[in-house]
Design a protein around this motif. Structure first.
Motif, mmCIF file in Angstrom:
data_model
loop_
_atom_site.group_PDB
_atom_site.id
_atom_site.type_symbol
_atom_site.label_atom_id
_atom_site.label_comp_id
_atom_site.label_asym_id
_atom_site.label_seq_id
_atom_site.Cartn_x
_atom_site.Cartn_y
_atom_site.Cartn_z
ATOM 1 N N LEU A 139 0.846 -1.190 0.000
ATOM 2 C CA LEU A 139 0.000 0.000 0.000
ATOM 3 C C LEU A 139 0.885 1.244 0.000
ATOM 4 C CD1 LEU A 139 -2.915 1.172 0.231
ATOM 5 C CD2 LEU A 139 -2.511 1.271 2.707
ATOM 6 N N LEU A 140 0.768 2.061 -1.050
ATOM 7 C CA LEU A 140 1.512 3.317 -1.107
ATOM 8 C C LEU A 140 0.797 4.414 -0.334
ATOM 9 C CD1 LEU A 140 2.938 3.849 -4.710
ATOM 10 C CD2 LEU A 140 4.104 3.052 -2.656
ATOM 11 N N ALA A 141 -0.513 4.499 -0.492
ATOM 12 C CA ALA A 141 -1.267 5.570 0.151
ATOM 13 C C ALA A 141 -2.754 5.255 0.089
ATOM 14 C CB ALA A 141 -0.983 6.913 -0.523
ATOM 15 N N SER A 142 -3.510 5.900 0.965
ATOM 16 C CA SER A 142 -4.973 5.814 0.917
ATOM 17 C C SER A 142 -5.532 7.185 1.244
ATOM 18 C CB SER A 142 -5.508 4.764 1.903
ATOM 19 O OG SER A 142 -5.224 5.139 3.244
ATOM 20 N N TYR A 143 -6.663 7.492 0.645
ATOM 21 C CA TYR A 143 -7.275 8.801 0.859
ATOM 22 C C TYR A 143 -8.789 8.627 0.807
ATOM 23 C CZ TYR A 143 -7.679 13.906 0.616
ATOM 24 O OH TYR A 143 -7.950 15.223 0.899
ATOM 25 N N PHE A 144 -9.462 9.054 1.888
ATOM 26 C CA PHE A 144 -10.908 8.930 1.989
ATOM 27 C C PHE A 144 -11.526 10.328 1.978
ATOM 28 C CE2 PHE A 144 -9.513 4.835 3.073
ATOM 29 C CZ PHE A 144 -10.594 3.950 3.071
ATOM 30 N N PHE A 145 -12.085 10.690 0.825
ATOM 31 C CA PHE A 145 -12.793 11.970 0.734
ATOM 32 C C PHE A 145 -14.049 11.908 1.599
ATOM 33 C CE2 PHE A 145 -10.373 12.157 -3.238
ATOM 34 C CZ PHE A 145 -9.945 13.471 -3.244
ATOM 35 N N PHE A 146 -14.491 13.092 2.057
ATOM 36 C CA PHE A 146 -15.727 13.149 2.820
ATOM 37 C C PHE A 146 -16.326 14.538 2.679
ATOM 38 C CE2 PHE A 146 -18.404 12.802 6.706
ATOM 39 C CZ PHE A 146 -19.016 11.591 6.397
ATOM 40 N N ARG A 147 -17.566 14.586 2.238
ATOM 41 C CA ARG A 147 -18.209 15.863 1.943
ATOM 42 C C ARG A 147 -18.347 16.734 3.188
ATOM 43 N NH1 ARG A 147 -20.687 16.370 -2.690
ATOM 44 N NH2 ARG A 147 -21.132 14.129 -2.794
ATOM 45 N N ASN A 148 -18.136 18.034 3.007
ATOM 46 C CA ASN A 148 -18.266 19.017 4.090
ATOM 47 C C ASN A 148 -17.329 18.733 5.258
ATOM 48 O OD1 ASN A 148 -20.354 20.441 2.734
ATOM 49 N ND2 ASN A 148 -21.851 18.939 3.477
ATOM 50 N N ALA A 220 7.994 -9.206 -8.129
ATOM 51 C CA ALA A 220 7.923 -10.469 -7.383
ATOM 52 C C ALA A 220 6.716 -10.497 -6.442
ATOM 53 C CB ALA A 220 9.216 -10.676 -6.599
ATOM 54 N N LYS A 221 6.463 -9.395 -5.721
ATOM 55 C CA LYS A 221 5.387 -9.341 -4.737
ATOM 56 C C LYS A 221 4.066 -8.903 -5.343
ATOM 57 C CE LYS A 221 6.268 -7.332 -0.848
ATOM 58 N NZ LYS A 221 6.729 -6.325 0.146
ATOM 59 N N GLY A 222 4.134 -8.145 -6.424
ATOM 60 C CA GLY A 222 2.933 -7.584 -7.033
ATOM 61 C C GLY A 222 3.013 -6.070 -7.027
ATOM 62 N N PRO A 223 2.245 -5.398 -7.878
ATOM 63 C CA PRO A 223 2.298 -3.940 -7.975
ATOM 64 C C PRO A 223 1.901 -3.251 -6.671
ATOM 65 C CG PRO A 223 1.118 -4.900 -9.844
ATOM 66 C CD PRO A 223 1.304 -5.994 -8.852
ATOM 67 N N TYR A 224 2.395 -2.052 -6.504
ATOM 68 C CA TYR A 224 1.954 -1.215 -5.391
ATOM 69 C C TYR A 224 0.558 -0.685 -5.709
ATOM 70 C CZ TYR A 224 6.715 -1.306 -3.563
ATOM 71 O OH TYR A 224 7.909 -1.712 -3.042
ATOM 72 N N ILE A 225 -0.126 -0.180 -4.676
ATOM 73 C CA ILE A 225 -1.511 0.262 -4.874
ATOM 74 C C ILE A 225 -1.802 1.515 -4.064
ATOM 75 C CG2 ILE A 225 -2.408 -1.221 -3.032
ATOM 76 C CD1 ILE A 225 -4.944 -1.610 -4.757
#
Length: 492
Positions: A139-148, A220-225
């Protein structure tokens, strides 16, 4: 121009030691100088509660997959993310050969768009995907948008927040990000385009380190996401369009880069017209029937509630199991595939009796079957608060206002103190599903228009009839406007 990492052959095998005022970090055999990732992250100034690791109780959405649910769609997404294209070439449609056949190779899309209606569980799936790939180190990054929710509902700090997580996931990217900040200060003050921010802070640093051992490890491990949830919750429509356009262009330019981007959102036109294209895997969460998953959630949740609730235990001893299989089936059918509604109805049913509402869980369960989805629950929320002293005046005032007002102004119009509004909002938000973080009010804190927005948010969703609340809406002229010279616009 980015500076290449510094190599020190004399320090082979050493790591994380000081040389003067510098720190030497060793990443996959390469050494580079930096002043420490903490300083860089502080300069980037990311949004602290935008990732999957946030406290969901204070920073919604508070959604997580119930154990054993959503396994089908999760498997689809992880299979997509795990796929490594072994056929070299320039992209889709390349022709290869085998001993007995002509093969047309179609590369795995770099982007997966999971869409579905509000409340169907997209955020819960996004959280699960982020957890899975964090555990595997991809996991490179995660971002959870949220209105207001302040900057979480815009693109202003989107790129710097991703970049700060990128530094933590791949420390070798730090010198490239530092160089970008040094040569282009506008990256930190939004004086440059989102395209440039993403290019210099995220895409280019990632590309620069995907060489040698790190590239071999990725294959080898799989792409980053990167996981992005609630893209439709972003109020910056043009920013969303720019982000999607640049993302797709980046993958067109770098078709073999070991990176995947998972996006979850509702079907909004400006998102759909860009993501329904070649290079994007489409996933419709609505096509994955959640009825079995919701049934499992309800059964397990009611069983757990029975172990804690003396009233339920006493009822079961006398009358047998509760709720019955028939009750669960009716409730599941009435819920109609919405996990948000399932959770909301469950919380409504098992709430403890109060002086104002002495009904037991057994009394409330059949009542939920008469409710019109969430609309009925919001109406119930308002009806439960009618006994409070200023409820009618506050709700009536809100219904005729067109624009938000600070709560002290509302109190001034009604001739009451601002703190007298607190009981109303505390009662309303207690049973209101999906209450926005920005609207959540505590007894010790109230800023600006938070309370006004919270009540407006509830009223707008209740779709109640005035007769049901035993209220008569006032005319605009009935409100004596005392807003200290500020003009208030009414819906006349």
């Amino acid at each position: 121009m980015a500076y290449p990492p510094l190599n020190f052959e004399n320090f082979s095998g050493a790591h994380d030691f000081l040389l003067g005022q510098q720190t030497i970090n060793v990443i996959a055999g390469s050494q580079y100088l930096s002043n420490g990732g903490g300083d860089l992250i502080a300069r980037l100034n990311p949004i602290p509660d935008a990732s999957h690791t946030r406290d969901r109780k204070t920073s919604p959405p508070d959604s997580a997959c119930f154990p054993g649910t959503r396994e089908g769609v999760i498997k689809e997404v992880t299979t997509w993310a795990d796929t490594v294209d072994l056929v070299p070439g320039n992209g889709e449609g390349e022709v290869g050969t085998t001993i007995s056949a002509l093969v047309v190779h179609t590369p795995t899309p770099h982007v997966y768009w999971l869409h579905g209606f509000a409340g169907c569980g997209k955020s819960a799936v996004s959280l699960k995907i982020a957890d899975i790939f964090e555990e595997s180190g991809r996991l490179l990054a995660s971002y959870f948008f949220f209105r207001n929710a302040g900057d979480r509902s815009t693109m202003k700090r989107f790129a710097v927040t991703l970049a700060s997580q990128l530094v933590c996931a791949l420390p070798a990217t730090a010198p490239f990000i530092e160089t970008a900040l040094r040569t282009d200060p506008g990256l930190l003050n939004n004086s440059v385009s989102l395209t440039r921010q993403l290019e210099r802070l995220v895409y280019k640093p990632f590309q620069e380190v995907m060489k040698g051992d790190l590239l071999k490890e990725a294959f080898a491990k799989g792409p980053y996401i990167i996981v992005i949830d609630g893209l439709d919750e972003c109020d910056d429509r043009r920013g969303v369009e720019e982000f999607i356009n640049r993302m797709l262009a980046f993958f067109d330019e770098h078709p073999t880069t070991p990176l995947r981007i998972f996006i979850a959102s509702r079907v909004e036109q400006h998102i759909r017209e860009r993501l329904e294209t070649v290079g994007v895997r489409l996933g419709n969460l609505d096509s994955h029937s959640p009825l079995k998953d919701i049934e499992r959630y309800l059964q397990a949740s009611f069983q757990m509630a029975a172990t804690r609730d003396r009233i339920i235990r006493a009822y079961v001893r006398v009358c047998g199991s509760w709720p019955t299989k028939s009750d669960i089936d009716k409730l599941n059918k009435h819920i109609g595939g919405s996990f948000v509604l399932a959770s909301t109805m469950f919380q409504y049913i098992i709430q403890p009796p109060t002086e104002e509402d002495p009904r037991t869980p057994m009394d409330r369960l059949p009542l939920t079957l008469e409710m019109n989805g969430l609309d009925g629950l919001y109406a119930q929320t308002l009806a439960r608060s009618q006994h409070l002293p200023h409820f009618h005046d506050i709700i009536s005032t809100i219904t005729v206002l067109r624009y938000s007002m600070p709560i002290v102004w509302i109190a001034g119009l009604l001739g009451i103190q601002a703190f007298e509004v607190f009981p109303e909002i505390l009662e309303c938000q207690r049973f209101s599903p999906g209450m926005k973080k920005e609207f959540a009010i505590s007894r010790g804190y109230c800023s600006g228009i938070d309370i006004f927005n919270a009540l407006t948010w509830i009223v707008a969703r209740a779709r109640f009839k005035w007769g049901e609340l035993r209220m008569t809406p006032p005319t605009s002229l009935e409100l004596l406007l005392r807003v200290h010279g500020t003009r208030l616009i009414l819906q006349l």
